[in-house]
Design a protein around this motif. Structure first.
Motif, short mmCIF file in Angstrom:
data_model
loop_
_atom_site.label_atom_id
_atom_site.label_comp_id
_atom_site.label_asym_id
_atom_site.label_seq_id
_atom_site.Cartn_x
_atom_site.Cartn_y
_atom_site.Cartn_z
N LYS A 35 0.83 -1.21 0.00
CA LYS A 35 0.00 0.00 0.00
C LYS A 35 0.86 1.26 0.00
O LYS A 35 0.60 2.22 -0.74
CB LYS A 35 -0.92 0.02 1.22
CG LYS A 35 -1.74 1.31 1.36
CD LYS A 35 -2.59 1.29 2.60
CE LYS A 35 -3.32 2.62 2.78
NZ LYS A 35 -2.40 3.73 3.08
N GLU A 39 0.90 3.98 -3.15
CA GLU A 39 0.48 5.36 -2.93
C GLU A 39 1.62 6.37 -3.04
O GLU A 39 1.39 7.57 -2.96
CB GLU A 39 -0.18 5.47 -1.55
CG GLU A 39 -1.49 4.70 -1.46
CD GLU A 39 -2.19 4.86 -0.12
OE1 GLU A 39 -1.54 5.37 0.84
OE2 GLU A 39 -3.37 4.47 -0.01
N CYS A 94 -5.23 3.64 9.01
CA CYS A 94 -6.00 4.19 7.90
C CYS A 94 -7.22 3.34 7.55
O CYS A 94 -7.96 3.66 6.62
CB CYS A 94 -5.11 4.31 6.65
SG CYS A 94 -4.46 2.70 6.12
N PHE A 95 -7.44 2.24 8.30
CA PHE A 95 -8.49 1.31 7.90
C PHE A 95 -9.04 0.59 9.13
O PHE A 95 -8.54 -0.46 9.52
CB PHE A 95 -7.91 0.28 6.91
CG PHE A 95 -8.95 -0.53 6.17
CD1 PHE A 95 -9.72 0.05 5.17
CD2 PHE A 95 -9.14 -1.87 6.46
CE1 PHE A 95 -10.66 -0.70 4.47
CE2 PHE A 95 -10.07 -2.63 5.77
CZ PHE A 95 -10.83 -2.04 4.78
N TYR A 117 -8.89 -4.93 3.20
CA TYR A 117 -7.83 -3.91 3.12
C TYR A 117 -7.17 -3.96 1.74
O TYR A 117 -6.99 -2.93 1.07
CB TYR A 117 -6.82 -4.19 4.22
CG TYR A 117 -5.60 -3.29 4.27
CD1 TYR A 117 -5.60 -2.10 4.99
CD2 TYR A 117 -4.42 -3.67 3.63
CE1 TYR A 117 -4.47 -1.30 5.06
CE2 TYR A 117 -3.28 -2.88 3.70
CZ TYR A 117 -3.31 -1.70 4.42
OH TYR A 117 -2.18 -0.92 4.48
N HIS A 120 -9.78 -2.81 -0.87
CA HIS A 120 -10.13 -1.39 -0.74
C HIS A 120 -9.06 -0.49 -1.35
O HIS A 120 -9.38 0.53 -1.99
CB HIS A 120 -10.33 -1.04 0.73
CG HIS A 120 -10.66 0.39 0.98
ND1 HIS A 120 -11.94 0.90 0.82
CD2 HIS A 120 -9.89 1.45 1.38
CE1 HIS A 120 -11.94 2.19 1.10
NE2 HIS A 120 -10.71 2.55 1.44
N PHE A 121 -7.79 -0.85 -1.16
CA PHE A 121 -6.70 -0.01 -1.64
C PHE A 121 -6.14 -0.47 -2.98
O PHE A 121 -5.09 0.00 -3.41
CB PHE A 121 -5.59 0.06 -0.59
CG PHE A 121 -6.00 0.79 0.66
CD1 PHE A 121 -6.18 2.17 0.65
CD2 PHE A 121 -6.24 0.11 1.84
CE1 PHE A 121 -6.58 2.85 1.80
CE2 PHE A 121 -6.62 0.77 3.00
CZ PHE A 121 -6.80 2.16 2.97
N GLU A 348 2.78 -0.27 9.22
CA GLU A 348 2.51 0.95 8.47
C GLU A 348 3.66 1.94 8.58
O GLU A 348 4.11 2.51 7.58
CB GLU A 348 1.24 1.63 9.01
CG GLU A 348 -0.06 1.12 8.47
CD GLU A 348 -1.22 1.93 9.04
OE1 GLU A 348 -2.15 2.23 8.27
OE2 GLU A 348 -1.21 2.27 10.23
#
Length: 504
Positions: A35, A39, A94-95, A117, A120-121, A348
């Motif tokens: 992720k 991003e 974030c989730f 997760y 979604h991303f 993360e």
């Protein structure tokens, strides 16, 4: 030469400046890394291309169930497993978990959460399932990595993230006599445990981690288990109902029924032993040239190579990047080797650091990182005290990646501070998370009690629909409720003592 400025050659012999990133594993750590990369502005601009390779048929890593048929099993996940942390604390920042989720969700809920997760991303398109990484080596020009897959294919990558987890290879104590019990099928590691079985009238569980405690509680209620013995290092001898607690085992006897403990006491008539003794750090795809087996030599100075003692990988800058002389430290990263932490949000933070270092290799100050490593080493050496050099090195390796107290939160803050230069801003661990983590045992004990009384659903029904603050409120109410209950119980006990005295 800057690794990120080195061009790669594509399969059709065209040269491109796109940097290729390999992520090994699509469990929670691999997903967090994926992720962060997807991003990143470099990925959005087409300057980076990333692929995560997952050996199994779905994402989720340890949370994806599997029967205990492989050796070792694909996961040590047992049927009754729930999280040992409240999900508002353990979730990716974030989730969040869905509203009304049980405070300590089951493994199937966590597995679904990780799948959601990834979906979604938009991560699934970057994941190649049913594909294991079998070898990672520096390429012939020492400018990148050659990654060999279970399909037989080789591919070149500029950067590699190791996220294969550390709950696969069972760790066995070197206790005298244990091999005899293992060979006689009188003992087995908890990696194979799924649910209570008829293992005899007296079952011994070795270890004091969350799985040892869960398995002990579950096996003690099995109709065939008359006595459950727990072996916990340095524990006093106690006996409550059908559960005995004893200290460390020093010997498994040849008669396959008796064990001897550190205080000299014995336990006879043992029918079976479950070894909840943890797991080794294992990276079978990294050759000894990349990761040497065994303890690192004494420091200072730091070694020129990276070592895996099976307890720690050493030396790593920020517990992530190999600080050695064979290749740029920022070209290889390990994610979430730390123990006794809240893993998902830590992953993360580490993923942010990895992305920042990939984009800015000079951001890693080798000298500063070396000083931090040596300082940590000296702190642990002083804590351990005066023992021989070999024992000191072994003990330090065992403690190296262990976070105690609130150290994990200051570490997370430091990671976010380092990655703040990525333009996403500073992130600080909020106080409510520290408070809930400190009270994690009290909270879990209360939750188990609420579940047994059928009251747990009432506490979480609809919570989270209006945001995270609702979960924070519930956690604080649970802590207050638990503390008030303790005071009431203490008051009753005191009254009973006063009453007994009055009767005299």
């Amino acid at each position: 030469m800057d690794l990120l400025d080195i061009s790669q050659t594509t399969s059709d012999n065209e040269t491109t400046s796109v940097k290729r990133i390999c992520v090994i594993g699509a469990g929670a750590g691999g997903l967090a890394a994926l992720k962060a990369i997807v991003e990143a502005p470099q990925h959005k601009a087409g300057e980076w291309k990333v692929t995560a390779f997952e050996a199994r048929n779905e994402v989720g890593g340890i949370w994806l169930p599997a029967p205990p048929t492989d050796d070792p099993p694909l996961t040590p996940l047992y049927d009754s497993l729930t999280t040992n942390l409240p999900h508002p604390v353990m979730a990716f920042t974030c989730f969040p978990f869905p509203p009304s989720t049980a405070m300590y969700p089951s493994a199937s809920v966590v597995e679904k959460y990780l799948t959601s997760y990834a979906e979604h991303f938009g991560l699934m398109e970057h994941i190649q399932l049913n594909t294991a990484v079998t070898n990672v080596a520096r390429n012939s020009t020492n400018t990148g990595w050659t990654v060999t897959l279970s399909t037989g294919d080789d591919s070149n990558y500029d950067l590699v993230i190791v996220a294969n987890g550390h709950y696969r290879v069972p760790r066995y104590p070197n206790t005298p006599g244990l091999d005899l019990w293992l060979n006689a099928h009188k003992a087995k590691h908890s990696a194979w445990y799924r649910h209570p079985l008829d293992l005899g009238a007296k079952v011994l569980v070795v270890g004091d981690g969350p799985s040892a405690r869960d398995i002990s509680a579950e096996m003690s209620t099995s109709p065939t288990t008359k006595t459950l013995v727990r072996s916990v290092p340095n524990a006093p001898n106690t006996e409550i109902a059908n559960i005995k607690t004893r200290g460390r085992i020093t010997s498994y006897c040849a008669d396959l029924s008796k064990v001897i403990f550190e205080d000299g006491s014995t336990e006879e008539g043992v029918d079976f032993v479950i070894l909840a003794t943890g797991y080794e750090l294992s990276f079978p795809f990294l050759s000894p040239e990349i990761l040497k087996p065994g303890l690192a030599p004494p420091i200072p100075p730091l070694p020129r190579d990276t070592y895996n003692s099976t307890y720690n990988v050493f030396p790593l800058a920020k517990h992530i990047f190999p600080l050695q002389s064979r290749y740029p430290p920022s070209s290889l990263a390990f994610i979430c080797l730390l123990m006794r932490v809240v893993p998902f949000p830590l992953m993360e933070a580490q993923a942010r650091v990895i992305v920042h270092a990939f984009a800015n290799p000079d951001a890693i100050d080798d000298t500063e990182e070396a000083v931090d490593i040596i300082t940590h080493h000296e702190d642990l050496r002083r804590e351990i005290g005066d023992i021989d050099a070999d024992a000191t090195s072994q003990k330090i390796s065992k403690l190296w990646h262990v976070c105690r107290g609130d150290k994990q939160f200051s570490y997370r803050d430091e990671l976010h501070r380092f990655a703040e230069r990525d333009g996403l801003g500073m992130v600080v661990v909020p106080d409510w998370i520290k408070e809930a983590y400190e009270k994690k045992e009290v909270l879990r004990e209360l939750w188990v009690d609420l579940v047994s009384k059928g009251e747990a659903d009432d506490w979480v029904r609809g919570v989270g629909e209006k945001g995270e603050h609702e979960w924070v409120d519930v956690l604080r109410r649970m802590i207050q409720y638990a503390e008030n209950r303790e005071k009431r119980l203490a008051g009753k006990e005191e009254n009973n003592i006063v009453g007994d005295i009055a009767k005299l």
